[in-house]
Structure formats: C-alpha cells, structure tokens
Design a protein around this motif. Structure first.
Motif, PDB file in Angstrom:
ATOM      1  N   CYS A  57       8.574  18.378  16.332  1.00 47.12           N
ATOM      2  CA  CYS A  57       7.902  17.160  15.899  1.00 47.12           C
ATOM      3  C   CYS A  57       7.059  17.430  14.662  1.00 47.12           C
ATOM      4  CB  CYS A  57       7.033  16.580  17.017  1.00 47.12           C
ATOM      5  SG  CYS A  57       5.651  17.642  17.494  1.00 47.12           S
ATOM      6  N   ARG A  58       6.547  16.346  14.070  1.00 43.52           N
ATOM      7  CA  ARG A  58       5.615  16.431  12.946  1.00 43.52           C
ATOM      8  C   ARG A  58       4.404  15.566  13.259  1.00 43.52           C
ATOM      9  NH1 ARG A  58       8.048  14.053   7.891  1.00 43.52           N
ATOM     10  NH2 ARG A  58       9.247  12.721   9.300  1.00 43.52           N
ATOM     11  N   ILE A  59       3.245  15.989  12.809  1.00 47.75           N
ATOM     12  CA  ILE A  59       2.048  15.166  12.904  1.00 47.75           C
ATOM     13  C   ILE A  59       1.422  15.035  11.519  1.00 47.75           C
ATOM     14  CG2 ILE A  59       1.571  15.885  15.290  1.00 47.75           C
ATOM     15  CD1 ILE A  59      -0.816  17.536  14.075  1.00 47.75           C
ATOM     16  N   ILE A  60       0.732  13.931  11.288  1.00 46.69           N
ATOM     17  CA  ILE A  60      -0.093  13.777  10.098  1.00 46.69           C
ATOM     18  C   ILE A  60      -1.511  13.481  10.567  1.00 46.69           C
ATOM     19  CG2 ILE A  60       0.490  11.310   9.873  1.00 46.69           C
ATOM     20  CD1 ILE A  60       0.159  11.761   6.782  1.00 46.69           C
ATOM     21  N   VAL A  61      -2.472  14.143   9.958  1.00 47.85           N
ATOM     22  CA  VAL A  61      -3.873  14.006  10.365  1.00 47.85           C
ATOM     23  C   VAL A  61      -4.545  13.038   9.394  1.00 47.85           C
ATOM     24  CG1 VAL A  61      -6.000  15.216  10.936  1.00 47.85           C
ATOM     25  CG2 VAL A  61      -3.789  16.378  11.183  1.00 47.85           C
ATOM     26  N   ALA A 106      10.157  10.558  11.761  1.00 47.71           N
ATOM     27  CA  ALA A 106       8.828  10.013  12.064  1.00 47.71           C
ATOM     28  C   ALA A 106       7.805  11.124  12.253  1.00 47.71           C
ATOM     29  CB  ALA A 106       8.888   9.142  13.319  1.00 47.71           C
ATOM     30  N   LEU A 107       6.535  10.744  12.110  1.00 46.20           N
ATOM     31  CA  LEU A 107       5.414  11.629  12.424  1.00 46.20           C
ATOM     32  C   LEU A 107       4.531  10.942  13.455  1.00 46.20           C
ATOM     33  CD1 LEU A 107       5.459  11.330   8.964  1.00 46.20           C
ATOM     34  CD2 LEU A 107       4.243  13.478   9.258  1.00 46.20           C
ATOM     35  N   LEU A 108       3.846  11.726  14.257  1.00 46.64           N
ATOM     36  CA  LEU A 108       2.787  11.217  15.111  1.00 46.64           C
ATOM     37  C   LEU A 108       1.486  11.277  14.323  1.00 46.64           C
ATOM     38  CD1 LEU A 108       3.795  13.015  18.423  1.00 46.64           C
ATOM     39  CD2 LEU A 108       4.009  10.571  17.924  1.00 46.64           C
ATOM     40  N   ALA A 109       0.714  10.197  14.375  1.00 46.23           N
ATOM     41  CA  ALA A 109      -0.514  10.093  13.587  1.00 46.23           C
ATOM     42  C   ALA A 109      -1.704  10.498  14.451  1.00 46.23           C
ATOM     43  CB  ALA A 109      -0.696   8.679  13.071  1.00 46.23           C
ATOM     44  N   VAL A 110      -2.518  11.413  13.935  1.00 43.42           N
ATOM     45  CA  VAL A 110      -3.636  12.000  14.681  1.00 43.42           C
ATOM     46  C   VAL A 110      -4.906  11.874  13.849  1.00 43.42           C
ATOM     47  CG1 VAL A 110      -4.539  14.135  15.695  1.00 43.42           C
ATOM     48  CG2 VAL A 110      -2.073  13.650  15.793  1.00 43.42           C
ATOM     49  N   ASP A 111      -6.026  11.592  14.520  1.00 47.00           N
ATOM     50  CA  ASP A 111      -7.315  11.705  13.846  1.00 47.00           C
ATOM     51  C   ASP A 111      -8.404  11.978  14.876  1.00 47.00           C
ATOM     52  OD1 ASP A 111      -7.715   9.251  15.051  1.00 47.00           O
ATOM     53  OD2 ASP A 111      -8.622   8.309  13.284  1.00 47.00           O
ATOM     54  N   GLN A 112      -9.639  12.091  14.400  1.00 50.62           N
ATOM     55  CA  GLN A 112     -10.786  12.377  15.262  1.00 50.62           C
ATOM     56  C   GLN A 112     -11.573  11.099  15.535  1.00 50.62           C
ATOM     57  OE1 GLN A 112     -12.169  15.581  12.435  1.00 50.62           O
ATOM     58  NE2 GLN A 112     -12.721  16.580  14.350  1.00 50.62           N
ATOM     59  N   PRO A 148      -3.326  16.492   5.859  1.00 50.48           N
ATOM     60  CA  PRO A 148      -2.646  17.596   6.558  1.00 50.48           C
ATOM     61  C   PRO A 148      -1.461  17.104   7.387  1.00 50.48           C
ATOM     62  CG  PRO A 148      -5.028  17.757   6.817  1.00 50.48           C
ATOM     63  CD  PRO A 148      -4.755  16.415   6.204  1.00 50.48           C
ATOM     64  N   VAL A 149      -0.348  17.753   7.210  1.00 47.24           N
ATOM     65  CA  VAL A 149       0.859  17.498   7.999  1.00 47.24           C
ATOM     66  C   VAL A 149       1.292  18.831   8.602  1.00 47.24           C
ATOM     67  CG1 VAL A 149       3.286  16.811   7.917  1.00 47.24           C
ATOM     68  CG2 VAL A 149       1.590  15.546   6.584  1.00 47.24           C
ATOM     69  N   ILE A 150       1.547  18.842   9.902  1.00 46.60           N
ATOM     70  CA  ILE A 150       1.982  20.067  10.572  1.00 46.60           C
ATOM     71  C   ILE A 150       3.316  19.809  11.250  1.00 46.60           C
ATOM     72  CG2 ILE A 150       1.408  21.855  12.256  1.00 46.60           C
ATOM     73  CD1 ILE A 150      -1.524  21.190  11.860  1.00 46.60           C
ATOM     74  N   HIS A 151       4.274  20.677  10.974  1.00 42.75           N
ATOM     75  CA  HIS A 151       5.599  20.596  11.572  1.00 42.75           C
ATOM     76  C   HIS A 151       5.699  21.617  12.699  1.00 42.75           C
ATOM     77  CE1 HIS A 151       7.580  18.884   7.730  1.00 42.75           C
ATOM     78  NE2 HIS A 151       6.300  19.078   7.439  1.00 42.75           N
ATOM     79  N   CYS A 152       6.167  21.194  13.823  1.00 43.63           N
ATOM     80  CA  CYS A 152       6.542  22.093  14.917  1.00 43.63           C
ATOM     81  C   CYS A 152       8.063  22.193  14.859  1.00 43.63           C
ATOM     82  CB  CYS A 152       6.071  21.519  16.248  1.00 43.63           C
ATOM     83  SG  CYS A 152       6.715  22.368  17.687  1.00 43.63           S
ATOM     84  N   VAL A 153       8.583  23.303  14.334  1.00 43.28           N
ATOM     85  CA  VAL A 153      10.013  23.444  14.056  1.00 43.28           C
ATOM     86  C   VAL A 153      10.759  24.089  15.216  1.00 43.28           C
ATOM     87  CG1 VAL A 153      11.710  24.346  12.421  1.00 43.28           C
ATOM     88  CG2 VAL A 153       9.456  23.633  11.608  1.00 43.28           C
ATOM     89  N   GLY A 154      10.137  25.070  15.843  1.00 43.28           N
ATOM     90  CA  GLY A 154      10.753  25.787  16.948  1.00 43.28           C
ATOM     91  C   GLY A 154       9.713  26.658  17.615  1.00 43.28           C
ATOM     92  N   ALA A 160       2.871  24.031   7.642  1.00 43.92           N
ATOM     93  CA  ALA A 160       1.728  23.190   7.282  1.00 43.92           C
ATOM     94  C   ALA A 160       1.914  22.682   5.868  1.00 43.92           C
ATOM     95  CB  ALA A 160       0.430  23.985   7.391  1.00 43.92           C
ATOM     96  N   ALA A 161       1.564  21.418   5.650  1.00 37.83           N
ATOM     97  CA  ALA A 161       1.746  20.795   4.344  1.00 37.83           C
ATOM     98  C   ALA A 161       0.582  19.868   4.051  1.00 37.83           C
ATOM     99  CB  ALA A 161       3.063  20.020   4.305  1.00 37.83           C
ATOM    100  N   ALA A 162       0.480  19.484   2.781  1.00 39.28           N
ATOM    101  CA  ALA A 162      -0.432  18.424   2.364  1.00 39.28           C
ATOM    102  C   ALA A 162       0.447  17.268   1.928  1.00 39.28           C
ATOM    103  CB  ALA A 162      -1.332  18.887   1.229  1.00 39.28           C
ATOM    104  N   GLY A 163       0.610  16.268   2.797  1.00 37.49           N
ATOM    105  CA  GLY A 163       1.598  15.235   2.527  1.00 37.49           C
ATOM    106  C   GLY A 163       2.984  15.857   2.525  1.00 37.49           C
ATOM    107  N   HIS A 164       3.675  15.770   1.385  1.00 36.93           N
ATOM    108  CA  HIS A 164       5.012  16.350   1.259  1.00 36.93           C
ATOM    109  C   HIS A 164       4.986  17.778   0.722  1.00 36.93           C
ATOM    110  CE1 HIS A 164       7.310  12.717   2.154  1.00 36.93           C
ATOM    111  NE2 HIS A 164       6.480  12.033   1.399  1.00 36.93           N
ATOM    112  N   SER A 165       3.841  18.265   0.262  1.00 32.47           N
ATOM    113  CA  SER A 165       3.776  19.563  -0.416  1.00 32.47           C
ATOM    114  C   SER A 165       3.466  20.676   0.577  1.00 32.47           C
ATOM    115  CB  SER A 165       2.698  19.533  -1.506  1.00 32.47           C
ATOM    116  OG  SER A 165       2.993  18.541  -2.465  1.00 32.47           O
ATOM    117  N   ARG A 166       4.408  21.577   0.711  1.00 30.46           N
ATOM    118  CA  ARG A 166       4.260  22.676   1.658  1.00 30.46           C
ATOM    119  C   ARG A 166       3.122  23.608   1.255  1.00 30.46           C
ATOM    120  NH1 ARG A 166       8.349  24.486   4.868  1.00 30.46           N
ATOM    121  NH2 ARG A 166       9.803  23.287   3.600  1.00 30.46           N
ATOM    122  N   ILE A 167       2.388  24.090   2.247  1.00 29.49           N
ATOM    123  CA  ILE A 167       1.281  25.011   2.012  1.00 29.49           C
ATOM    124  C   ILE A 167       1.604  26.390   2.565  1.00 29.49           C
ATOM    125  CG2 ILE A 167      -1.141  25.512   2.506  1.00 29.49           C
ATOM    126  CD1 ILE A 167      -1.641  22.531   2.633  1.00 29.49           C
TER     127      ILE A 167
END
Length: 424
Positions: A57-61, A106-112, A148-154, A160-167
């Motif tokens: 999955c992917r999440i965006i914070v 899709a991404l799951l949207a997360v915040d505090q 911040p976007v975090i991908h759980c690939v396996g 970890a990325a900032a939007g579309h830009s991989r970090i």
C-alpha cells in the motif's frame, strides 16, 4: 508511544535527514516521533499477510485541507474521498484497507489530530499514471502535494517520497538513497551511445537548410527511455509479466541468436522492423524546426515537452502506439527481443541453454559500486532465464517484469552478473 524496532528508527532518522538536505518544506514533515511512528507502522504492516497475500500500500501524510480544491470541485486528476469515521493508523488497519486502496491506483490519507495521534481519514485515488511520470507525455503535471508519501512494497521493503519525488528506499536491511532508477545510470546510457551518435549523424545528413538549431545529444536517450517506461508501465498494470531483451546491433543475424532463443515468431530483417528509428528521426526533424521557430540554438527534452505543434502531436501518438505494440508483444509467453536501435527481432522467445547460474548481484546504487550477492534460485523462472541468458551472452541486457509488478534490469557489469530493481 510503544517501543520502535531499531531498523525502522534508522529509516525514520534517515528520512528526516534527507528531507532537510533536499530543502523540502519543513512544515510538511511531522515531528520526529510522528515520523518514527509512521515508518514503524508501515514496516510492521509490510510483514503481515491478508488472505495469503502480502500487504502492499501507499500512504500520504496530509490533512484534508491540503485537498480542499479536489474535495470541493473534483476538477483534478486526484479523486479524494473522506471516511465518515477515521481509522486508527495501525498495521492491522493497513492490512484490512490495503486491498481497497490498490497500490498502483490509490493512497490512504493520514494525518495527526489535535493530540498528535495519527489516523487514516480517507483515500486519494491517483490512477496509474504516477508509476512512470516521465514517459513521453508532453505535460508533466505533478498531482500530489509535496507531502510525505510512504510505500509499503513488500516484507521490510519501504520507499519514502515527497509527493512524487523519491527520497530513499529500504530493503533487506539496507538504506538506499539512489539506485532506484537504472535509466539514470551511466552504464546503461553508455550501452546505447553508438545508436545515439548514428542518429545524430543521420539527422545532420538529412538537414538541407542553413539552420543553426540543433538537437541536444541526450534527446535520443530521453525519447527511447520514455518509450521503455511506457512499455514497463503497461506490462506492469496488465499483471501478466514479461521480458524485454536488448541485443547489440548486428547480432540479430548472428548464429548465436539461434543458440540462445527459440522464437514463436521471428521477423524478417527488413526496414519494417526499424519503425522506431524512423519515428525518432522524424521527431528530431520536426523538433528542430519547432525549436528554430522559437529561436533556440539547441532543443532539449524539456524544450520538446513544452512544444505545441501538430506534426509533433502526430509523432507523439505514433510513439505511444509503438509502446503499446511492444507491450502487446511482451504479453506473449516468452521474451520480446530487439536490438539497441529497437529493431524488432522476434517475440515469444524461449531462452535456451542449460548453463546454471548460482549467484546474482543486487546493485545498491546506480553504477553498482555497491552490490551484494544473492542466490539466483531465490527468484522466479522468468528471472532465472534472464540470468542464464545474460551470464552466457554478456552483451545482452534483459528487463524482467514479474506478475506482481517487480521490474529488474539484468546486465553483466564490472565482471559481475548484476540486477538493478526498477521501482516507480
């Protein structure tokens, strides 16, 4: 907060360092403890399974306010949906929601909340175009905000990325800050240098006017890479898998080909198999004319992406169709085989030879300066066939797409049989 595993804590610290070093918006990244919880929860979720399949999955914070326009008008590439009740940000919830928020769409949207607790408030549907966002399309709009976007690939594998830009990426206990995209490597570009040179020379011979506008030397590389990115994107999303093999120019008529491949269909080696080369030459000619009209001394890839010209649009469409055609050929069981100029050799190719490969090296950077050995038999049948081919035919390059979307570039590099993961 519960105690964190040491490895996720290292990833979180590296993410914070990279975010600062890349001068990304400081207020977009949560506090250190929240970043650690984000990474740790995603890491723990990556180790779980739901109905026999691993969690992916992917999440965006980001808060809902970040998507105010999308929520109010829908006039966006993004489709944003809010839940009536927030869900706890836990590995268990991620496992349950991952199937609905498909990794590629899709991404799951997360915040505090006000108390600093993380929760899942909705979904952001992106579609699959994010997978290869530099794939020859004239408008390269980036739809995700710089959050911040975090991908759980396996299992244990996070991006970890900032939007579309991989970090950064972490996998197998390793932290990676580059090496994600073999297209950006020097070794791959070097393999195709003669093709680029010959195209530039042929273009010069075709030019009959006195214009001083020239095409950038890297233009051919950028076009070719955009087509391959498109092909990989298509094959990935079809879920069938496939293999693309590049041979050195001139080798297609060598008896070695028959020793290594049994083709379902092999093409006659006439000019009809060089459509890609003709398209590129036409595109370069039209691009040069458009650049001259703009007063440019040299036309770069970025210049080309900004151009609006009827002839260019037609050639764009032809390249797009060519990419779909290659993806169709890759969908047949076996390999699609082309040369460095994309001359079509054949498809549905079974890789022959009974040589056994024991070890493959995984590259941890673009030029494989750091590479670690792995057992070759830990990979699937398609991958092992590619390893066997490149081990025996050292000038070949294989790009393998597995059914689950994993992509690997395989080449003989620095006297080592090596693969590079290619991730979106």
């Amino acid at each position: 907060m519960t105690s964190l595993a040491s490895y996720p804590a290292e990833i979180a610290a590296a993410l914070q360092r990279r975010w600062t070093a890349m001068e990304l918006p400081a207020d977009a990244l949560p506090a250190a403890d929240a970043v650690a919880q984000l990474v740790d929860t995603m890491y723990q979720a990556s180790l779980l399974r739901e109905e026999g399949s691993g969690v992916r999955c992917r999440i965006i914070v980001a808060p809902p306010s970040e998507f105010a326009a999308e929520l109010s008008t829908g006039a966006s590439q993004l489709h944003v949906l809010r839940f009536t009740e927030r869900r706890d940000f836990t590995p268990h919830q991620l496992r349950k929601l991952a199937a609905a928020a498909g990794y590629y769409r899709a991404l799951l949207a997360v915040d505090q909340n006000a108390d600093g607790q993380l929760s899942i408030w909705g979904m952001v549907i992106t579609g699959t175009d994010w997978v290869n966002r530099v794939e020859g399309e004239r408008v390269r709009e980036l739809w995700l905000p710089t959050r911040p976007v975090i991908h759980c690939v396996g299992p244990g594998h996070l991006i970890a990325a900032a939007g579309h830009s991989r970090i950064l990426e972490s996998s197998g206990g390793k932290l990676l800050t580059d090496g994600f995209d073999p297209f950006r490597s020097s070794w791959l570009s070097h393999q195709f240098r003669q093709v680029r040179t010959s195209l530039i020379e042929e273009l010069a011979e075709l030019e009959t006017d006195s214009s001083k506008t020239r095409m950038c030397d890297s233009f051919v590389k950028d076009i070719a890479q955009s087509v391959v990115r498109r092909v990989l994107h298509l094959v990935r999303t079809r879920g069938h898998g496939g293999m693309l093999v590049f041979l050195p120019n001139g080798l297609e008529s060598n008896p070695l080909v028959d020793r290594w491949f049994r083709f379902r269909v092999r093409f006659e080696g006439d000019d009809s198999t060089l459509r890609f080369r003709r398209l590129i030459l036409n595109l370069m000619q039209q691009g040069r004319k458009a650049g001259e009209a703009r007063g440019l001394d040299q036309v770069t890839w970025d210049d080309y992406l900004q151009m609006r010209h009827a002839e260019l649009a037609q050639l764009d469409a032809a390249l797009l169709e060519f990419g779909h055609f290659l993806a169709d050929l890759m969908s047949a069981d076996g390999s699609l085989v082309v040369d460095r100029s994309f001359r079509l050799v054949g498809f549905g190719a079974e890789i022959l030879g009974d040589s056994h490969v024991n070890t493959i090296h995984r590259a941890f950077d673009l030029e494989a300066i750091n590479a670690v050995p792995e057992p070759a038999d830990s990979s699937g049948t398609r991958h092992r066939s590619a390893y066997r081919l490149v081990s025996g035919l050292r000038e070949a390059i294989a790009v393998v797409v597995s059914q689950d979307g994993d992509v690997r570039f395989v080449a003989h590099h620095k006297d080592k049989l090596t693969y590079w993961p290619y991730l979106p």
